[in-house]
Design a protein around this motif. Sequence first.
Motif, mmCIF file in Angstrom:
data_model
loop_
_atom_site.group_PDB
_atom_site.id
_atom_site.type_symbol
_atom_site.label_atom_id
_atom_site.label_comp_id
_atom_site.label_asym_id
_atom_site.label_seq_id
_atom_site.Cartn_x
_atom_site.Cartn_y
_atom_site.Cartn_z
ATOM 1 N N TRP A 134 53.542 -42.790 12.354
ATOM 2 C CA TRP A 134 52.256 -43.262 11.839
ATOM 3 C C TRP A 134 51.077 -42.585 12.522
ATOM 4 N N ARG A 135 51.305 -41.467 13.183
ATOM 5 C CA ARG A 135 50.199 -40.754 13.832
ATOM 6 C C ARG A 135 49.100 -40.443 12.820
ATOM 7 N N ASN A 136 47.891 -40.506 13.271
ATOM 8 C CA ASN A 136 46.708 -40.239 12.437
ATOM 9 C C ASN A 136 46.550 -41.233 11.291
ATOM 10 N N GLY A 137 47.318 -42.314 11.309
ATOM 11 C CA GLY A 137 47.127 -43.366 10.318
ATOM 12 C C GLY A 137 47.792 -43.150 8.982
ATOM 13 N N HIS A 138 48.691 -42.192 8.884
ATOM 14 C CA HIS A 138 49.437 -42.080 7.628
ATOM 15 C C HIS A 138 50.895 -41.758 7.895
ATOM 16 N N HIS A 139 51.725 -42.190 6.957
ATOM 17 C CA HIS A 139 53.174 -42.034 7.037
ATOM 18 C C HIS A 139 53.636 -41.596 5.648
ATOM 19 N N TYR A 140 53.923 -40.312 5.535
ATOM 20 C CA TYR A 140 54.218 -39.699 4.234
ATOM 21 C C TYR A 140 53.048 -39.984 3.303
ATOM 22 N N GLU A 141 53.248 -40.626 2.163
ATOM 23 C CA GLU A 141 52.114 -40.883 1.266
ATOM 24 C C GLU A 141 51.520 -42.284 1.450
ATOM 25 N N HIS A 142 51.861 -42.957 2.527
ATOM 26 C CA HIS A 142 51.363 -44.301 2.802
ATOM 27 C C HIS A 142 50.283 -44.233 3.878
ATOM 28 N N TRP A 143 49.265 -45.075 3.729
ATOM 29 C CA TRP A 143 48.139 -45.079 4.655
ATOM 30 C C TRP A 143 48.050 -46.398 5.390
ATOM 31 N N ALA A 144 47.740 -46.317 6.671
ATOM 32 C CA ALA A 144 47.559 -47.508 7.498
ATOM 33 C C ALA A 144 46.264 -48.218 7.112
ATOM 34 N N GLY A 145 46.135 -49.447 7.589
ATOM 35 C CA GLY A 145 44.949 -50.231 7.280
ATOM 36 C C GLY A 145 45.018 -50.875 5.908
ATOM 37 N N GLN A 146 46.230 -50.906 5.337
ATOM 38 C CA GLN A 146 46.402 -51.443 3.990
ATOM 39 C C GLN A 146 47.593 -52.403 3.934
ATOM 40 N N ASP A 147 47.660 -53.141 2.842
ATOM 41 C CA ASP A 147 48.812 -53.978 2.540
ATOM 42 C C ASP A 147 49.831 -53.093 1.829
ATOM 43 N N ARG A 150 39.461 -46.902 14.591
ATOM 44 C CA ARG A 150 39.809 -47.504 15.880
ATOM 45 C C ARG A 150 41.155 -46.953 16.304
ATOM 46 N N GLU A 151 41.524 -47.221 17.556
ATOM 47 C CA GLU A 151 42.803 -46.711 18.054
ATOM 48 C C GLU A 151 44.003 -47.425 17.448
ATOM 49 N N GLU A 152 43.827 -48.700 17.082
ATOM 50 C CA GLU A 152 44.949 -49.453 16.524
ATOM 51 C C GLU A 152 45.331 -48.919 15.145
ATOM 52 N N ILE A 153 46.633 -48.919 14.899
ATOM 53 C CA ILE A 153 47.153 -48.538 13.583
ATOM 54 C C ILE A 153 47.971 -49.725 13.096
ATOM 55 N N TRP A 154 47.439 -50.405 12.095
ATOM 56 C CA TRP A 154 48.068 -51.606 11.568
ATOM 57 C C TRP A 154 48.348 -51.438 10.082
ATOM 58 N N CYS A 155 49.347 -52.156 9.613
ATOM 59 C CA CYS A 155 49.582 -52.279 8.179
ATOM 60 C C CYS A 155 50.139 -53.674 7.922
#
Length: 75
Positions: A37-50, A17-22
Motif C-alpha cells: 500500500w505504499r503511496n496510498g495505492h494497491h494495484y488499481e485500488h486507492w487508500a482512503g476509501q471504502d 497524512r502519513e496514515e494509510i487507511w481503507c
Amino acid sequence: MKEYTKAQLALRNGQDREEIWCAYRGVIYDVTSSRLWRNGHHYEHWAGQDLTKELGDAPHTDRVFDRFQAVGKLL
C-alpha cells in the motif's frame, strides 16, 4: 471504537497524512505497514476509501484484513 466519516477516511490516503487507511464492511483498517500500500495505492485500488464493493475484483478474500489493525468504524 472511534467513528470516522468518509471525508475523514479520505484524508488517510497516503498523500495528505502519513496514515494509510481503507474501509471494508464498515470497519476502517490501518494498512500503513503494508509494502503493498505504499503511496496510498494497491494495484488499481486507492487508500482512503471504502473498498467493500471492490473486493470482488481482488485475487484474495476478505481474510486479508485479518493482518491489519482495525482503527475505527465508518459512518
